[in-house]
Design a protein around this motif. Structure first.
Motif, PDB file in Angstrom:
ATOM      1  N   TYR A 109       0.814  -1.220   0.000  1.00 25.36           N
ATOM      2  CA  TYR A 109       0.000   0.000   0.000  1.00 25.36           C
ATOM      3  C   TYR A 109       0.849   1.272   0.000  1.00 25.36           C
ATOM      4  CZ  TYR A 109      -4.134  -2.761   0.110  1.00 25.36           C
ATOM      5  OH  TYR A 109      -5.122  -3.625  -0.265  1.00 25.36           O
ATOM      6  N   LEU A 110       1.951   1.282   0.723  1.00 29.59           N
ATOM      7  CA  LEU A 110       2.873   2.412   0.577  1.00 29.59           C
ATOM      8  C   LEU A 110       3.683   2.278  -0.705  1.00 29.59           C
ATOM      9  CD1 LEU A 110       4.231   2.969   4.210  1.00 29.59           C
ATOM     10  CD2 LEU A 110       2.225   3.980   3.087  1.00 29.59           C
ATOM     11  N   GLY A 111       3.869   1.045  -1.170  1.00 31.50           N
ATOM     12  CA  GLY A 111       4.524   0.831  -2.453  1.00 31.50           C
ATOM     13  C   GLY A 111       6.034   0.848  -2.403  1.00 31.50           C
ATOM     14  N   THR A 112       6.620   0.557  -1.242  1.00 36.16           N
ATOM     15  CA  THR A 112       8.072   0.475  -1.130  1.00 36.16           C
ATOM     16  C   THR A 112       8.425  -0.827  -0.422  1.00 36.16           C
ATOM     17  OG1 THR A 112      10.058   1.475  -0.154  1.00 36.16           O
ATOM     18  CG2 THR A 112       7.996   1.787   1.043  1.00 36.16           C
ATOM     19  N   ALA A 113       9.599  -1.353  -0.714  1.00 35.58           N
ATOM     20  CA  ALA A 113      10.087  -2.541  -0.015  1.00 35.58           C
ATOM     21  C   ALA A 113      11.108  -2.168   1.051  1.00 35.58           C
ATOM     22  CB  ALA A 113      10.703  -3.525  -1.002  1.00 35.58           C
ATOM     23  N   ASN A 114      11.124  -0.909   1.456  1.00 35.21           N
ATOM     24  CA  ASN A 114      12.061  -0.467   2.491  1.00 35.21           C
ATOM     25  C   ASN A 114      11.583  -0.903   3.879  1.00 35.21           C
ATOM     26  OD1 ASN A 114      13.777   0.705   0.679  1.00 35.21           O
ATOM     27  ND2 ASN A 114      13.014   2.798   0.986  1.00 35.21           N
ATOM     28  N   ILE A 115      11.489  -2.201   4.039  1.00 32.86           N
ATOM     29  CA  ILE A 115      11.204  -2.783   5.349  1.00 32.86           C
ATOM     30  C   ILE A 115      12.132  -3.970   5.526  1.00 32.86           C
ATOM     31  CG2 ILE A 115       9.231  -4.023   4.340  1.00 32.86           C
ATOM     32  CD1 ILE A 115       8.062  -4.132   7.220  1.00 32.86           C
ATOM     33  N   ASP A 116      12.968  -3.901   6.530  1.00 30.01           N
ATOM     34  CA  ASP A 116      13.856  -5.008   6.832  1.00 30.01           C
ATOM     35  C   ASP A 116      13.716  -5.340   8.308  1.00 30.01           C
ATOM     36  OD1 ASP A 116      15.489  -6.801   5.383  1.00 30.01           O
ATOM     37  OD2 ASP A 116      17.297  -5.997   6.296  1.00 30.01           O
ATOM     38  N   THR A 117      14.404  -6.376   8.728  1.00 29.96           N
ATOM     39  CA  THR A 117      14.191  -6.923  10.059  1.00 29.96           C
ATOM     40  C   THR A 117      15.525  -7.246  10.706  1.00 29.96           C
ATOM     41  OG1 THR A 117      13.410  -8.918  11.192  1.00 29.96           O
ATOM     42  CG2 THR A 117      13.747  -9.092   8.852  1.00 29.96           C
ATOM     43  N   ASN A 118      15.533  -7.263  12.041  1.00 29.38           N
ATOM     44  CA  ASN A 118      16.770  -7.645  12.718  1.00 29.38           C
ATOM     45  C   ASN A 118      17.143  -9.096  12.446  1.00 29.38           C
ATOM     46  OD1 ASN A 118      14.929  -9.009  14.354  1.00 29.38           O
ATOM     47  ND2 ASN A 118      15.359  -7.820  16.186  1.00 29.38           N
ATOM     48  N   SER A 119      16.250  -9.851  11.839  1.00 31.79           N
ATOM     49  CA  SER A 119      16.616 -11.192  11.387  1.00 31.79           C
ATOM     50  C   SER A 119      17.669 -11.134  10.287  1.00 31.79           C
ATOM     51  CB  SER A 119      15.376 -11.941  10.887  1.00 31.79           C
ATOM     52  OG  SER A 119      14.465 -12.156  11.949  1.00 31.79           O
ATOM     53  N   ARG A 120      17.801 -10.003   9.630  1.00 30.93           N
ATOM     54  CA  ARG A 120      18.895  -9.808   8.677  1.00 30.93           C
ATOM     55  C   ARG A 120      20.240 -10.042   9.352  1.00 30.93           C
ATOM     56  NH1 ARG A 120      18.830  -9.777   3.422  1.00 30.93           N
ATOM     57  NH2 ARG A 120      16.982  -8.465   3.504  1.00 30.93           N
ATOM     58  N   LEU A 121      20.307  -9.772  10.661  1.00 29.94           N
ATOM     59  CA  LEU A 121      21.558  -9.892  11.392  1.00 29.94           C
ATOM     60  C   LEU A 121      21.862 -11.327  11.800  1.00 29.94           C
ATOM     61  CD1 LEU A 121      21.206  -6.828  13.814  1.00 29.94           C
ATOM     62  CD2 LEU A 121      21.921  -6.863  11.415  1.00 29.94           C
ATOM     63  N   CYS A 122      20.872 -12.230  11.698  1.00 30.35           N
ATOM     64  CA  CYS A 122      21.125 -13.580  12.214  1.00 30.35           C
ATOM     65  C   CYS A 122      20.972 -14.696  11.197  1.00 30.35           C
ATOM     66  CB  CYS A 122      20.266 -13.864  13.449  1.00 30.35           C
ATOM     67  SG  CYS A 122      18.516 -14.029  13.131  1.00 30.35           S
ATOM     68  N   MET A 123      20.093 -14.569  10.182  1.00 33.54           N
ATOM     69  CA  MET A 123      19.906 -15.725   9.308  1.00 33.54           C
ATOM     70  C   MET A 123      19.680 -15.400   7.838  1.00 33.54           C
ATOM     71  SD  MET A 123      16.715 -14.619   9.733  1.00 33.54           S
ATOM     72  CE  MET A 123      16.245 -15.093   8.128  1.00 33.54           C
ATOM     73  N   ALA A 124      19.989 -14.166   7.402  1.00 34.63           N
ATOM     74  CA  ALA A 124      19.767 -13.812   6.005  1.00 34.63           C
ATOM     75  C   ALA A 124      20.629 -14.645   5.059  1.00 34.63           C
ATOM     76  CB  ALA A 124      20.047 -12.321   5.793  1.00 34.63           C
ATOM     77  N   SER A 125      21.848 -14.998   5.489  1.00 32.38           N
ATOM     78  CA  SER A 125      22.718 -15.803   4.622  1.00 32.38           C
ATOM     79  C   SER A 125      22.157 -17.206   4.429  1.00 32.38           C
ATOM     80  CB  SER A 125      24.130 -15.873   5.217  1.00 32.38           C
ATOM     81  OG  SER A 125      24.751 -14.603   5.156  1.00 32.38           O
ATOM     82  N   SER A 126      21.487 -17.717   5.449  1.00 36.56           N
ATOM     83  CA  SER A 126      20.859 -19.025   5.309  1.00 36.56           C
ATOM     84  C   SER A 126      19.709 -18.959   4.305  1.00 36.56           C
ATOM     85  CB  SER A 126      20.350 -19.504   6.665  1.00 36.56           C
ATOM     86  OG  SER A 126      19.864 -20.819   6.575  1.00 36.56           O
ATOM     87  N   VAL A 127      18.918 -17.891   4.378  1.00 36.18           N
ATOM     88  CA  VAL A 127      17.836 -17.703   3.407  1.00 36.18           C
ATOM     89  C   VAL A 127      18.394 -17.685   1.988  1.00 36.18           C
ATOM     90  CG1 VAL A 127      16.069 -16.115   2.584  1.00 36.18           C
ATOM     91  CG2 VAL A 127      16.379 -16.455   5.047  1.00 36.18           C
ATOM     92  N   ALA A 128      19.454 -16.900   1.781  1.00 36.52           N
ATOM     93  CA  ALA A 128      20.048 -16.774   0.446  1.00 36.52           C
ATOM     94  C   ALA A 128      20.621 -18.110  -0.024  1.00 36.52           C
ATOM     95  CB  ALA A 128      21.129 -15.697   0.460  1.00 36.52           C
ATOM     96  N   GLY A 129      21.262 -18.837   0.881  1.00 32.78           N
ATOM     97  CA  GLY A 129      21.824 -20.136   0.509  1.00 32.78           C
ATOM     98  C   GLY A 129      20.754 -21.147   0.149  1.00 32.78           C
ATOM     99  N   HIS A 130      19.674 -21.168   0.936  1.00 37.44           N
ATOM    100  CA  HIS A 130      18.558 -22.066   0.616  1.00 37.44           C
ATOM    101  C   HIS A 130      18.001 -21.771  -0.776  1.00 37.44           C
ATOM    102  CE1 HIS A 130      17.464 -22.869   5.124  1.00 37.44           C
ATOM    103  NE2 HIS A 130      18.453 -23.617   4.708  1.00 37.44           N
TER     104      HIS A 130
END
Length: 927
Positions: A100-121
């Motif tokens: 609804y705002l039309g931006t993807a500028n929302i991230d989470t502190n999970s970026r600090l702990c498991m984002a590399s696992s998401v990318a690898g999967h």
């Protein structure tokens, strides 16, 4: 988890029927009831520090957001959220921002702990799917724990493993870690590889090469279900055992012993966590692990698989709803036009996000540069947890408009907000969470929420309605959100996407409330969900096959934590900043001395000390930045001060005094912590916990030191690889205090304060001599303890001062100051706040610093659950208890969550060594 409420008192027990933990809780779980106090609770909305109504706060946020969008566009707004949100909260805020705002500028502190696992999967499987389940940890013949101190950070799982090992003694536990952690103490093999660089990446790439050389690959499975093995093997070919040994620091014998386990055993689970993910090569390391399991067909079967363990209660739920800036809800991708269309049509979205948003580091860089004009932070504390924490704090302070939703009133982030929104706490919230095995569980409120607090989904929905999106955010009950979310997971899916819980979309309110734990994906006639995935292929890539990822490792060792990508990013960020360092009229509350040694002055310090490699992480009894666990006296009893682990050889070279106060310095700032000399770290390495904030210590925010280097694929920060220098901070006086209220010691260079029963205990130190520090503290005491009576003792020769303040028969404050670190029985003295002093003799005894004569000093707490100290454990050992079980039977230590058992084992072993040494000396003497 089960909660019992009797006469207003709350106790917490494990739910023996829950398939994730079967009733086991960790020390933090047992202490959850301690965190229910409304002390320091944010109870009403505030604008610029003044209480307002919810309507006023909602109107303010909506109007500010609309003005910013009208003036600067939707990309000038950002949200930073948290794995501590419930899934329904997460879903609503992502729908609002991306749909609804039309931006993807929302991230989470999970970026600090498991984002590399998401990318690898996603690179390997075509989807962010954890293939296995917790049961595999009990069925495996070999469990490899890499980058994971499971005994402390995931103790319930670790106790399941130990129980399985007790039933199957042939099971092997391997720990790969540069530190000797509590997990190592329970392992069969510890690979203490070099910290930093690409050691773990090289280790698993070499494993693939070794297994290929030994003809241990499952070519039938590979041919049927995978692509790209040839390229992966070509990239791995150079990594012989000799070459791997040279990079990792391991011996050839250690490597062959480890590699042979994969060669000889069929059922192997490789568990990895932050130690793998928090690296500038994190995604490649994840794929090097997955490559090994794909190459041997050890995936999707009982007791097999790569297993990513997340670090927050609902990090997985956040991944499911698209909580990361590069994702859409229900495991769909922002840059996939088909997925955009699916989500936009389901949401009836007027303005779906078309491109990737800003990941965490880039997001706060954009705040710093002024690109972001409005920021909303939910359920997290980036002023402490982000790399370059001082810079992030200044950036938030300078942002024109900042909203923070939180439970706690006083954090380093809430103190920077324009608008504060009082959220509901865990005990007051309804919704769902998902754990690391894809299991969705209901969380149910058991406590009446303070009248002016609201769920996060409610606050976001009301802002959205005020901005004109009434129909899309007309939620009145959390079950409505879950139903919509479940429906989206199945919308035009037809098996093309891994995440599907559409079987649950028709749940009514009663069914939702009674929902039992289930593992996604949910399929018809499989009411409990799916345990394992990919055993017979079925991946979510274009052709349905998994992809091997060739791992190219740089042979040139770059400086720790740096890469060309990150250097360029930081240079661009610096140019964008244009020297703007204003604070926008907002001050950083309780700003202490973290910038006392600025980066441009480092060259002037003149270090004689060596450079160290800093690792950061968690300790057993604290959580994140202590906003909740810091309120528990029980949890603060084990390790109550911020500390730096340093190897004995390094300590000797620096001639460190015991428990010295240390300055730890990087180019980004400096902190002060106590030295803890231990062989748990290797020479040249340091370890500092991540937890302490300005609410609990003067200057111990470890991420002040940490660079913003990150993985180029996932954007995850490399938090465990920072070069620092360290020196001893010479103080003129040292002190210890117990008091009813947390003391104001802002004039002391060093202090650390934690709650105890009925009060606080505080360690402090100052550059001033003891007499000056004494006068300053006594002046504060005289002002705050009006009507209390003082008993004091001073010794000019030893520069020692002791004072106690009593009101009636209650001790209100006891202060001990000396020119050297104060020696006294801290646990005993801390317990005196709950004692009734009915005689002057008892009052005078406080000054002794050893406690009352009729009480036995238990010593520093080892077992948090049962509050058993080291002295009590050693007395049990001295009385003939030479096993952990017998020590537990004697004094209760280690009989609850079990996380202290490795420490008890060490105490037993040390006592055994001492007794054997004495016995040997007696024999030698007699000869």
């Amino acid at each position: 988890m089960l909660v019992n409420t009797i006469n207003g008192e709350v106790s917490v027990d494990g739910d023996k029927a829950h398939p994730a933990n079967y009733g086991r809780l960790c020390s933090k779980g047992y202490a959850l009831a301690d965190t229910l106090s409304d002390t320091n609770r944010l109870l009403r909305p505030e604008i610029h520090g003044s209480p307002v109504s919810w309507n006023a706060a909602i109107e303010c946020i909506a109007e500010k957001f609309q003005t910013v969008i009208d003036t600067h566009g939707p990309e000038s707004i950002a949200f930073y959220v948290s794995g501590q949100l419930l899934t329904e909260d997460y879903y609503v805020v992502n729908k609002f921002v991306k749909g609804y705002l039309g931006t993807a500028n929302i991230d989470t502190n999970s970026r600090l702990c498991m984002a590399s696992s998401v990318a690898g999967h996603k690179r390997a499987f075509g989807s962010d799917t954890v293939p296995g389940c917790y049961e595999d940890l009990e069925l495996a013949d070999v469990i490899v724990l890499t980058g994971s101190n499971l005994a402390w950070c995931h103790p319930v799982l670790f106790q399941r493993i130990l129980k399985a090992k007790a039933a199957n003694p042939a099971m092997k536990i391997v720990v790969i870690d540069p530190r000797k952690t509590a997990t190592v103490d329970q392992s069969d093999l510890h690979l203490q590889l070099k910290a930093g660089g690409e050691s773990d990446l090289v280790l698993f790439t070499g494993l693939l090469q070794y297994l290929a050389q030994k003809k241990c690959l499952d070519h039938d499975w590979i041919d049927r279900y995978t692509n790209n093995l040839i390229d992966a093997l070509a990239a791995a070919k150079q990594w012989t055992v000799d070459k791997v040994a040279g990079v990792t620091g391991l011996t050839k014998q250690e490597l062959i012993r480890f590699y042979s386990l994969y060669q000889q055993h069929e059922k192997i689970v490789t568990v990895y966590s932050q130690g793998v993910n928090q690296s500038h090569k994190g995604t490649d390391t994840v794929n090097s692990i997955i490559n090994v399991h794909l190459a041997t067909g050890r995936i999707g079967r009982e007791g097999c698989g790569p297993f990513s363990i997340t670090g927050q209660p609902n990090a997985m739920g956040g991944r499911e709803v698209g909580g990361l800036a590069n994702m859409l809800a229900c495991h769909m991708d922002i840059e996939n036009k088909k997925h955009q269309s699916v989500v936009q049509r389901y949401w009836n979205s007027p303005n779906i996000a078309q491109s990737l948003g800003l990941k965490a580091i880039d997001l706060f860089d954009a705040v710093k540069s002024g690109k972001i004009k409005a920021l909303w932070v939910m359920a997290t504390n980036p002023a402490d947890s982000m790399p370059k924490a001082d810079e992030v704090s200044k950036a938030i302070a300078a942002c024109p408009f900042v909203v923070v939703s939180d439970v706690v009133r006083d954090t380093d982030t809430t103190n920077l907000a324009d608008v504060l929104l009082p959220a509901r706490a865990w005990s007051e919230k309804d919704g769902t969470v998902t754990n690391s095995e894809r299991r969705i569980s209901r969380q149910r409120a058991f406590r009446t929420a303070p009248v002016d607090t609201r769920p996060d989904w409610w606050a976001v929905s009301r802002v959205a309605q005020h901005m004109g999106f009434t129909d899309a955010f007309s939620f009145e009950r959390v079950s409505e959100i879950f139903s919509e979310y479940a429906g989206l997971s199945g919308f035009e899916n037809h098996g093309s996407r891994d995440f599907d819980i559409s079987e649950l979309q028709e749940l009514n309110e009663e069914d939702y409330d009674s929902l039992t734990p289930v593992q996604w994906p949910l399929k018809p006639l499989a009411s409990s969900g799916t345990k394992r995935m990919f055993g017979r292929g079925g991946f979510y890539s274009v052709d349905g096959k998994a992809n091997f990822v060739p791992i190219v490792v740089e042979t040139k060792h770059e400086r720790a934590g740096e890469s060309p990508v990150n250097e360029q990013t930081e240079k661009r960020s610096a140019r964008a900043t244009n020297g703007n360092d204003t604070t926008g009229g907002k001050s950083i509350v309780r700003k202490t001395t973290s910038s006392r040694i600025a980066s441009d002055k480092i060259s002037q310090i003149g270090f004689s000390e060596r450079t160290f490699l800093l690792n950061t992480g968690r300790i057993r009894d604290q959580w994140h930045t202590m906003t909740r666990t810091g309120a528990s006296a029980r949890l603060s009893a084990h390790l109550s001060e911020p500390f730096v682990e340093i190897h004995p050889l390094d300590a000797a070279a620096m001639r460190l005094q015991e428990a010295a106060i240390m300055d730890v310095i990087s180019e980004h700032g400096t902190i002060q912590v106590r030295s803890l000399v231990t062989d748990r770290v290797a020479p040249g390495n340091l370890f500092i916990p991540m937890h302490w904030s300005n609410q609990y210590a003067a200057n111990a925010r470890v991420n002040t030191l940490v660079h913003s280097a990150r993985d180029p694929v996932s954007g995850q920060p490399a938090l465990k690889n920072q070069r620092v220098k360290m020196r001893m901070s010479v103080m003129g006086s040292y002190g210890f205090m117990v008091s009813r209220k947390q003391p104001d010691l802002r004039d002391c260079e060093y202090w650390s304060s934690v709650p105890i029963a009925d009060g606080w205990k505080t360690e402090f130190a100052s550059k001033s001599p003891p007499d000056e520090l004494t006068l300053a503290i006594e002046e504060i005491a005289c002002e705050s303890l009006i009507g209390a009576e003082q008993i004091q003792f001073s010794d000019a020769r030893s520069s020692s001062f002791r004072s106690c303040w009593f009101a009636g028969n209650q001790l209100h404050q006891a202060t001990f100051i000396s020119s050297k670190p104060v020696e006294l029985a801290r646990t005993s003295v801390a317990s005196l706040l709950v004692h009734s002093f009915d005689s002057s003799a008892d009052q005078i005894a406080v000054l002794s610093g050893v406690g009352l004569s009729d009480s036995e000093d238990g010593g520093a707490i080892v077992c948090s659950c049962m509050q058993v100290g080291i002295n009590s454990i050693q007395r049990s050992i001295g009385n003939g208890c030479f096993t952990v079980q017998s020590v537990g039977d004697s004094c209760g230590a280690g009989t609850q969550c079990g996380t202290c058992r490795s420490e008890i084992t060490r105490l037993i072993e040390n006592d055994t060594v001492s007794r054997e040494k004495v016995s040997t000396e007696k024999v030698v003497a007699s000869v």
